[in-house]
Design a protein around this motif. Structure first.
Motif, PDB file in Angstrom:
ATOM      1  N   VAL A 245       0.832  -1.205   0.000  1.00 50.68           N
ATOM      2  CA  VAL A 245       0.000   0.000   0.000  1.00 50.68           C
ATOM      3  C   VAL A 245       0.861   1.247   0.000  1.00 50.68           C
ATOM      4  CG1 VAL A 245      -1.653   1.349   1.347  1.00 50.68           C
ATOM      5  CG2 VAL A 245      -1.965  -1.124   1.085  1.00 50.68           C
ATOM      6  N   PHE A 246       1.909   1.251   0.832  1.00 53.08           N
ATOM      7  CA  PHE A 246       2.803   2.413   0.868  1.00 53.08           C
ATOM      8  C   PHE A 246       3.470   2.617  -0.491  1.00 53.08           C
ATOM      9  CE2 PHE A 246       3.292   1.598   5.632  1.00 53.08           C
ATOM     10  CZ  PHE A 246       2.295   2.515   5.931  1.00 53.08           C
ATOM     11  N   GLY A 247       3.817   1.505  -1.141  1.00 52.33           N
ATOM     12  CA  GLY A 247       4.453   1.625  -2.458  1.00 52.33           C
ATOM     13  C   GLY A 247       3.529   2.237  -3.489  1.00 52.33           C
ATOM     14  N   THR A 248       2.266   1.777  -3.507  1.00 54.13           N
ATOM     15  CA  THR A 248       1.318   2.329  -4.485  1.00 54.13           C
ATOM     16  C   THR A 248       0.970   3.785  -4.169  1.00 54.13           C
ATOM     17  OG1 THR A 248      -0.512   1.366  -3.205  1.00 54.13           O
ATOM     18  CG2 THR A 248       0.339   0.091  -5.066  1.00 54.13           C
ATOM     19  N   LEU A 249       0.905   4.123  -2.873  1.00 57.74           N
ATOM     20  CA  LEU A 249       0.699   5.533  -2.526  1.00 57.74           C
ATOM     21  C   LEU A 249       1.892   6.383  -2.970  1.00 57.74           C
ATOM     22  CD1 LEU A 249      -0.892   5.316   1.055  1.00 57.74           C
ATOM     23  CD2 LEU A 249      -1.976   6.176  -1.046  1.00 57.74           C
ATOM     24  N   GLY A 250       3.072   5.808  -2.884  1.00 56.86           N
ATOM     25  CA  GLY A 250       4.250   6.518  -3.381  1.00 56.86           C
ATOM     26  C   GLY A 250       4.166   6.767  -4.876  1.00 56.86           C
ATOM     27  N   VAL A 251       3.652   5.771  -5.630  1.00 55.95           N
ATOM     28  CA  VAL A 251       3.460   5.972  -7.068  1.00 55.95           C
ATOM     29  C   VAL A 251       2.433   7.069  -7.318  1.00 55.95           C
ATOM     30  CG1 VAL A 251       2.671   4.894  -9.209  1.00 55.95           C
ATOM     31  CG2 VAL A 251       4.106   3.600  -7.621  1.00 55.95           C
ATOM     32  N   ALA A 252       1.346   7.071  -6.519  1.00 59.59           N
ATOM     33  CA  ALA A 252       0.327   8.104  -6.667  1.00 59.59           C
ATOM     34  C   ALA A 252       0.914   9.493  -6.423  1.00 59.59           C
ATOM     35  CB  ALA A 252      -0.833   7.835  -5.712  1.00 59.59           C
ATOM     36  N   LEU A 253       1.748   9.602  -5.417  1.00 58.18           N
ATOM     37  CA  LEU A 253       2.403  10.883  -5.139  1.00 58.18           C
ATOM     38  C   LEU A 253       3.355  11.265  -6.265  1.00 58.18           C
ATOM     39  CD1 LEU A 253       3.076  13.251  -3.262  1.00 58.18           C
ATOM     40  CD2 LEU A 253       4.752  11.758  -2.124  1.00 58.18           C
ATOM     41  N   ALA A 254       4.121  10.289  -6.765  1.00 53.35           N
ATOM     42  CA  ALA A 254       5.067  10.557  -7.853  1.00 53.35           C
ATOM     43  C   ALA A 254       4.349  10.999  -9.121  1.00 53.35           C
ATOM     44  CB  ALA A 254       5.905   9.309  -8.125  1.00 53.35           C
ATOM     45  N   VAL A 255       3.189  10.393  -9.388  1.00 54.62           N
ATOM     46  CA  VAL A 255       2.386  10.792 -10.542  1.00 54.62           C
ATOM     47  C   VAL A 255       2.025  12.273 -10.449  1.00 54.62           C
ATOM     48  CG1 VAL A 255       0.056  10.575 -11.506  1.00 54.62           C
ATOM     49  CG2 VAL A 255       1.434   8.526 -11.127  1.00 54.62           C
TER      50      VAL A 255
ATOM     51  N   ILE B 123       3.487  15.453 -13.005  1.00 56.75           N
ATOM     52  CA  ILE B 123       2.623  16.379 -13.738  1.00 56.75           C
ATOM     53  C   ILE B 123       2.733  17.784 -13.155  1.00 56.75           C
ATOM     54  CG2 ILE B 123       0.225  16.883 -14.365  1.00 56.75           C
ATOM     55  CD1 ILE B 123      -0.304  13.870 -14.278  1.00 56.75           C
ATOM     56  N   GLY B 124       2.854  17.885 -11.835  1.00 57.43           N
ATOM     57  CA  GLY B 124       3.014  19.184 -11.200  1.00 57.43           C
ATOM     58  C   GLY B 124       4.316  19.861 -11.576  1.00 57.43           C
ATOM     59  N   LEU B 125       5.346  19.068 -11.832  1.00 55.95           N
ATOM     60  CA  LEU B 125       6.626  19.644 -12.263  1.00 55.95           C
ATOM     61  C   LEU B 125       6.458  20.406 -13.571  1.00 55.95           C
ATOM     62  CD1 LEU B 125       9.726  19.844 -11.893  1.00 55.95           C
ATOM     63  CD2 LEU B 125       9.906  17.715 -13.184  1.00 55.95           C
TER      64      LEU B 125
ATOM     65  N   GLY C 285       1.014  17.245  -6.571  1.00 55.92           N
ATOM     66  CA  GLY C 285       1.459  16.109  -5.775  1.00 55.92           C
ATOM     67  C   GLY C 285       0.388  15.681  -4.783  1.00 55.92           C
ATOM     68  N   LEU C 286      -0.239  16.656  -4.134  1.00 62.42           N
ATOM     69  CA  LEU C 286      -1.311  16.346  -3.180  1.00 62.42           C
ATOM     70  C   LEU C 286      -2.542  15.771  -3.881  1.00 62.42           C
ATOM     71  CD1 LEU C 286      -1.037  19.474  -0.853  1.00 62.42           C
ATOM     72  CD2 LEU C 286      -0.433  17.103  -0.287  1.00 62.42           C
ATOM     73  N   ILE C 287      -2.832  16.251  -5.105  1.00 62.56           N
ATOM     74  CA  ILE C 287      -3.984  15.715  -5.842  1.00 62.56           C
ATOM     75  C   ILE C 287      -3.753  14.248  -6.179  1.00 62.56           C
ATOM     76  CG2 ILE C 287      -5.245  15.841  -8.029  1.00 62.56           C
ATOM     77  CD1 ILE C 287      -4.878  18.883  -7.925  1.00 62.56           C
ATOM     78  N   GLY C 288      -2.541  13.914  -6.625  1.00 57.26           N
ATOM     79  CA  GLY C 288      -2.236  12.520  -6.900  1.00 57.26           C
ATOM     80  C   GLY C 288      -2.355  11.663  -5.656  1.00 57.26           C
ATOM     81  N   LEU C 289      -1.845  12.173  -4.536  1.00 62.17           N
ATOM     82  CA  LEU C 289      -1.939  11.443  -3.274  1.00 62.17           C
ATOM     83  C   LEU C 289      -3.397  11.323  -2.827  1.00 62.17           C
ATOM     84  CD1 LEU C 289      -0.362  10.085  -1.002  1.00 62.17           C
ATOM     85  CD2 LEU C 289      -0.177  12.335   0.108  1.00 62.17           C
ATOM     86  N   LEU C 290      -4.198  12.388  -3.047  1.00 57.74           N
ATOM     87  CA  LEU C 290      -5.618  12.346  -2.707  1.00 57.74           C
ATOM     88  C   LEU C 290      -6.337  11.247  -3.483  1.00 57.74           C
ATOM     89  CD1 LEU C 290      -8.151  13.558  -1.355  1.00 57.74           C
ATOM     90  CD2 LEU C 290      -8.295  15.139  -3.313  1.00 57.74           C
ATOM     91  N   GLY C 291      -6.030  11.151  -4.783  1.00 62.26           N
ATOM     92  CA  GLY C 291      -6.633  10.091  -5.582  1.00 62.26           C
ATOM     93  C   GLY C 291      -6.282   8.717  -5.047  1.00 62.26           C
TER      94      GLY C 291
ATOM     95  N   ALA D 293      -7.278  10.773 -11.063  1.00 58.27           N
ATOM     96  CA  ALA D 293      -7.623   9.454 -11.590  1.00 58.27           C
ATOM     97  C   ALA D 293      -6.394   8.550 -11.671  1.00 58.27           C
ATOM     98  CB  ALA D 293      -8.267   9.601 -12.963  1.00 58.27           C
ATOM     99  N   LEU D 294      -5.254   9.099 -12.072  1.00 57.46           N
ATOM    100  CA  LEU D 294      -4.036   8.300 -12.165  1.00 57.46           C
ATOM    101  C   LEU D 294      -3.557   7.872 -10.785  1.00 57.46           C
ATOM    102  CD1 LEU D 294      -2.184  10.347 -14.923  1.00 57.46           C
ATOM    103  CD2 LEU D 294      -3.100   8.035 -15.160  1.00 57.46           C
ATOM    104  N   GLY D 295      -3.662   8.776  -9.810  1.00 56.81           N
ATOM    105  CA  GLY D 295      -3.299   8.410  -8.444  1.00 56.81           C
ATOM    106  C   GLY D 295      -4.183   7.300  -7.905  1.00 56.81           C
ATOM    107  N   ALA D 296      -5.489   7.382  -8.211  1.00 50.93           N
ATOM    108  CA  ALA D 296      -6.409   6.327  -7.787  1.00 50.93           C
ATOM    109  C   ALA D 296      -6.093   5.015  -8.480  1.00 50.93           C
ATOM    110  CB  ALA D 296      -7.846   6.750  -8.091  1.00 50.93           C
ATOM    111  N   ALA D 297      -5.749   5.064  -9.777  1.00 42.51           N
ATOM    112  CA  ALA D 297      -5.418   3.845 -10.516  1.00 42.51           C
ATOM    113  C   ALA D 297      -4.172   3.169  -9.951  1.00 42.51           C
ATOM    114  CB  ALA D 297      -5.217   4.172 -11.993  1.00 42.51           C
ATOM    115  N   ALA D 298      -3.213   3.976  -9.502  1.00 43.29           N
ATOM    116  CA  ALA D 298      -1.986   3.407  -8.943  1.00 43.29           C
ATOM    117  C   ALA D 298      -2.279   2.564  -7.709  1.00 43.29           C
ATOM    118  CB  ALA D 298      -0.991   4.520  -8.612  1.00 43.29           C
ATOM    119  N   VAL D 299      -3.145   3.050  -6.829  1.00 37.54           N
ATOM    120  CA  VAL D 299      -3.467   2.330  -5.597  1.00 37.54           C
ATOM    121  C   VAL D 299      -4.444   1.190  -5.872  1.00 37.54           C
ATOM    122  CG1 VAL D 299      -4.522   2.569  -3.303  1.00 37.54           C
ATOM    123  CG2 VAL D 299      -2.982   4.340  -4.171  1.00 37.54           C
TER     124      VAL D 299
END
Length: 424
Positions: free
Chosen positions: A8-18, A22-24, A46-52, A105-111
């Motif tokens: 779970v932590f790994g997929t949340l990390g992917v969501a944050l990275a996503v 894009i934020g970069l 970054g927070l939006i990806g983590l929120l997803g 949506a991408l952050g949600a898909a990662a998790v």
């Protein structure tokens, strides 16, 4: 059980990275905007990806409604922010807002169990956002005919192709609607690439690149165009001859691509012969190119290949069907010699149809040696026809230089074929 939290932590990390990826891009794009006047930047994305990702995690425990509520809440926030921002700046673009929803949506898909597609989606999203100037410049250069051609290509490939039956009809099952139409899509796509390669090259790339790209679309059409120019511009004969030689050499490579896509097992037999012809052609063109002379700009009168039309695609499909049936009948009634005669006649106008037909026949039992010989006969015939076109229309230095290149390509292909057969 201990493995689950780490996953779970790994997929949340992917969501944050996503979100950060894009934020970069969004942060760099809006880097000159005053602080607080941007809808979203690096941290916000970054927070939006983590929120997803967190909403997907909650949805797994409490139901999909949690994911829907999170998405709706973000959408409402973005709508309010957009209206306030557009009222102040008169900028009504919604790219950042749509990118924010995509990030969620991408952050949600990662998790939710799809981290790799989510990461790929983030890269594609950031790339599309970052290529705004190039994409807009390309749209400005796109004319109506090219737009219609692109839509037609999508129509014949995405809409029509899946609807056709993958069943053989006629003699030996030679008429397979799905297979025939797939070959039409293949050739039109190659022609499309050739057309836009010329457009991307621009006017200053000159005759060499035009010959290379023209060989992807139609080396015969390019030869005719160059011969007509050579009749009016004798000073351009060496460069026009180079363009014709490059186009003819590219034709052999195009044939190999067709073989690889239709019958990969045949590639090992076809590559030594057709590859030799291509190398010899490029070698002759290079030898002429290395002679000291001033490289001209692309002269007036040379027009890039036009994108295909649906009518042309239908004509090519009909030609494929006819040649496919004739190939089957010629093989039955006249044996290998019948196929060679058909290849000779087909090569006068085109090499694609007979190449694709022979490649398909090897999948139904035709000898690879017979198929390769037929392809080489068609290629040699087409090369001779192009040389005669230049001799009759342009004449002069262009004629003998193209004839020399054609003779070298034919000799190289013949030698390679004889070596393969163990005769030489």
């Amino acid at each position: 059980m201990d493995e689950i939290p780490w996953r779970v932590f790994g997929t949340l990390g992917v969501a944050l990275a996503v979100g950060l990826l894009i934020g970069l891009e969004r942060g760099w794009h809006d880097r000159d905007a005053p602080e607080g006047q941007r809808v979203a930047g690096l941290r916000t994305f970054g927070l939006i990806g983590l929120l997803g990702g967190l909403c997907a995690l909650l949805a797994d425990a409490y139901g999909g409604v949690m994911l829907g509520l999170g998405f709706a809440g973000l959408a409402a926030t973005l709508i309010v922010a957009h209206f306030k921002s557009s009222w102040r700046t008169e900028d009504y673009g919604i790219t950042s807002e749509v990118a924010s929803l995509a990030t969620f949506a991408l952050g949600a898909a990662a998790v939710a169990g799809h981290p790799a597609p989510a990461a790929a989606g983030a890269v594609i999203t950031a790339t599309l956002l970052g290529l705004k100037p190039e994409l807009h410049a390309w749209l400005r250069r796109l004319d109506r005919q090219e737009l219609i051609a692109a839509l037609q290509l999508g129509l014949i490939s995405v809409v029509v192709l899946p609807l056709l039956p993958d069943v053989g009809y006629g003699p030996g099952g030679a008429l397979n609607p799905y297979a025939l139409w797939w070959l039409v899509v293949l050739i039109t796509a190659i022609s499309f690439v050739g057309h836009f390669a010329i457009r991307v090259a621009g006017e200053r790339r000159g005759l060499l690149f035009t010959g290379l790209a023209g060989g992807l679309a139609s080396s015969t059409a390019l030869t005719l165009s160059f011969a007509r120019i050579g009749r009016e511009h004798a000073a351009l004969h060496p460069w026009l001859a180079i363009g014709v030689a490059v186009a003819a050499s590219t034709m052999f490579l195009r044939m190999l691509v067709e073989v690889a896509l239709v019958s990969p097992g045949l590639l090992a037999a076809a590559a030594p012969v057709l590859g030799t012809m291509a190398l010899v052609g490029f070698g002759v063109a290079g030898a002429v190119l290395l002679r000291p002379r001033r490289a001209p700009d692309r002269p007036a009168g040379i027009e890039g290949t036009r994108p295909f039309q649906l009518k042309v695609a239908l004509q090519f499909a009909a030609a494929l069907a006819v040649i496919g049936v004739l190939s089957e009948l010629a093989g039955r009634w006249l044996g290998d010699r019948g196929l060679y005669l058909l290849a000779l006649l087909s090569g006068v106008a085109d090499v694609d149809a007979i190449t694709l037909s022979l490649a398909r026949m090897t999948e139904r039992g035709l000898s690879s040696e017979v198929a390769v010989r037929g392809m080489v006969i068609a290629a040699m015939t087409n090369t001779v026809v192009k040389s005669l076109m230049v001799v009759v229309i342009a004449g002069g230095r262009m004629a003998w230089q193209v004839a020399l290149a054609a003779a070298a390509m034919i000799a190289g292909g013949g030698a390679a074929l004889l070596l393969r057969l163990g005769i030489a």
